[in-house]
Design a protein around this motif. Sequence first.
Motif, PDB file in Angstrom:
ATOM      1  N   THR A  76       1.448  -0.060   8.221  1.00 15.25           N
ATOM      2  CA  THR A  76       2.384  -0.979   7.564  1.00 15.25           C
ATOM      3  C   THR A  76       2.119  -0.997   6.072  1.00 15.25           C
ATOM      4  O   THR A  76       0.987  -1.151   5.632  1.00 15.25           O
ATOM      5  CB  THR A  76       2.194  -2.400   8.127  1.00 15.25           C
ATOM      6  N   LYS A  77       3.191  -0.864   5.284  1.00 12.15           N
ATOM      7  CA  LYS A  77       3.022  -0.761   3.832  1.00 12.15           C
ATOM      8  C   LYS A  77       2.932  -2.137   3.165  1.00 12.15           C
ATOM      9  O   LYS A  77       2.248  -2.298   2.170  1.00 12.15           O
ATOM     10  CB  LYS A  77       4.207  -0.015   3.212  1.00 12.15           C
TER      11      LYS A  77
ATOM     12  N   PHE B  20       0.848  -1.193   0.000  1.00 14.44           N
ATOM     13  CA  PHE B  20       0.000   0.000   0.000  1.00 14.44           C
ATOM     14  C   PHE B  20       0.883   1.242   0.000  1.00 14.44           C
ATOM     15  O   PHE B  20       1.791   1.352   0.827  1.00 14.44           O
ATOM     16  CB  PHE B  20      -0.899  -0.001   1.244  1.00 14.44           C
ATOM     17  N   GLY B  21       0.629   2.162  -0.935  1.00 14.96           N
ATOM     18  CA  GLY B  21       1.469   3.357  -1.003  1.00 14.96           C
ATOM     19  C   GLY B  21       0.646   4.595  -1.295  1.00 14.96           C
ATOM     20  O   GLY B  21      -0.581   4.541  -1.422  1.00 14.96           O
ATOM     21  N   GLY B  22       1.333   5.729  -1.389  1.00  9.73           N
ATOM     22  CA  GLY B  22       0.668   6.994  -1.678  1.00  9.73           C
ATOM     23  C   GLY B  22      -0.203   7.467  -0.539  1.00  9.73           C
ATOM     24  O   GLY B  22      -1.112   8.273  -0.717  1.00  9.73           O
ATOM     25  N   GLY B  23       0.065   6.963   0.669  1.00  9.88           N
ATOM     26  CA  GLY B  23      -0.720   7.376   1.822  1.00  9.88           C
ATOM     27  C   GLY B  23      -1.770   6.356   2.256  1.00  9.88           C
ATOM     28  O   GLY B  23      -2.322   6.458   3.348  1.00  9.88           O
ATOM     29  N   LEU B  24      -2.045   5.343   1.408  1.00 10.90           N
ATOM     30  CA  LEU B  24      -3.059   4.344   1.770  1.00 10.90           C
ATOM     31  C   LEU B  24      -2.658   3.553   3.014  1.00 10.90           C
ATOM     32  O   LEU B  24      -3.506   3.061   3.753  1.00 10.90           O
ATOM     33  CB  LEU B  24      -3.286   3.354   0.617  1.00 10.90           C
TER      34      LEU B  24
ATOM     35  N   PHE C  25      -1.278  -1.267  -4.271  1.00 10.07           N
ATOM     36  CA  PHE C  25      -2.311  -0.217  -4.331  1.00 10.07           C
ATOM     37  C   PHE C  25      -1.633   1.118  -4.039  1.00 10.07           C
ATOM     38  O   PHE C  25      -0.976   1.257  -3.008  1.00 10.07           O
ATOM     39  CB  PHE C  25      -3.384  -0.464  -3.260  1.00 10.07           C
ATOM     40  N   ILE C  26      -1.778   2.087  -4.937  1.00  5.08           N
ATOM     41  CA  ILE C  26      -1.167   3.398  -4.717  1.00  5.08           C
ATOM     42  C   ILE C  26      -2.232   4.471  -4.861  1.00  5.08           C
ATOM     43  O   ILE C  26      -2.912   4.548  -5.881  1.00  5.08           O
ATOM     44  CB  ILE C  26      -0.062   3.716  -5.759  1.00  5.08           C
ATOM     45  N   SER C  27      -2.355   5.326  -3.848  1.00  4.66           N
ATOM     46  CA  SER C  27      -3.292   6.437  -3.959  1.00  4.66           C
ATOM     47  C   SER C  27      -2.610   7.623  -4.640  1.00  4.66           C
ATOM     48  O   SER C  27      -1.426   7.866  -4.423  1.00  4.66           O
ATOM     49  CB  SER C  27      -3.767   6.860  -2.571  1.00  4.66           C
ATOM     50  N   THR C  28      -3.366   8.338  -5.459  1.00  3.95           N
ATOM     51  CA  THR C  28      -2.806   9.536  -6.096  1.00  3.95           C
ATOM     52  C   THR C  28      -3.393  10.802  -5.477  1.00  3.95           C
ATOM     53  O   THR C  28      -3.067  11.904  -5.891  1.00  3.95           O
ATOM     54  CB  THR C  28      -3.106   9.559  -7.600  1.00  3.95           C
TER      55      THR C  28
END
Lengths: 270, 100
Positions: B19-20, B7-11, B93-96
């Motif tokens: 935890t990423k 999980f990235g971009g703040g998710l 999963f990456i949030s934009t």
Amino acid sequence: MDSAIDGVRQPPARAGSRLCTHCGERKAALKRPKTLEQICRECFYIVFEDEIHRTIVDNNLFKPGDRVAIGASGGKDSTVLAYVLSELNRRHKYCLDLFLLSVDEGITGYRDDSLETVKRNEIQYGLPLKIVSYKDLYGWTMDDIVKAIGLKNNCTFCGVFRRQALDRGAALLSVDKIVTGHNADDIAETVLLNILRGDIARLSRCTFIITGEDGPIPRCKPFKYTYEKEIVMYAYFKKLDYFSTECNFWFLPMYRCSLAFYNQSCFYTH
Amino acid sequence: MHLTLEFGGGLELLLEKSTKVHKVDVQPNDAQGKVMMKGLLSWVKSNLIKERPEMFLKGDSVRPGVLVLINDCDWELCGGLDAELEEKDVVVFISTLHGG
């Protein structure tokens, strides 16, 4: 996504089984929202960088010898901008003197963390960094301002202060231009914002790729035509170091926040 | 089925201890005994998301602006919600939706 052979529905293609429409050799890794092409990483890097180079050249954003400050927040857009501009400067010999310019608004838990990212970018990209702070310029941090006025209109204050802080920092660096990482999605949000507010004056200016030419230091947006999804994918594939948390004071009732959600549902609905 | 979820971009802030990377074991979630992306999203919502699920999911799919990669490939090339996952797949999963 299913296809039919002899009337029998076939399952969707397994990850990695489609070839790039550019080279026809490597596996496609991305469906570009800009063109809907299926493209591999290597071809994506080439087209992404080349489109930005074309934007820079076609709009005469720079001239040789320009001292250029990159407004750097540590976020995805400014990190990718610093990386790509640095690379294009080398590759196409723009002969620019590039700097990273960061503004410290004094938002604990947000800006202090993102500035650590910019300090790493300084080393990673070999670009000199200048940080200007609200505390030094105005005697107030955003934390102080929000304590005084609450959560209403704080973004308006911050936007105005940041704009001036960038100008002041750029003046200290004696730069000729400021570049910011505003991308196509940001500009679309701003257009909607200005339409909904009926702000005709801003509506006419907000899509300009260069602004402030009548002021001390013009600003330009090399990512004007670049889609946010592609910036994020570029950063992901290239493993670029960026900070990605919302500002503490950014929340749903805020106009631009709602428009960002709306914008994404138009562009990127699955 | 053993999968690695990132999980990235703040998710990651929606998850326990932010935890990423999560190595998970997901049971088959469709009639054919397979693990499909649609079922995985539901599993993530039930098992990993601790707050603000609306930042991750909208209806049956991810919220617009959340990018999904299966083994470093855009899920739009893999069937999206109908993509079938395999053992040891890596889903990112990456949030934009955050400042740039």
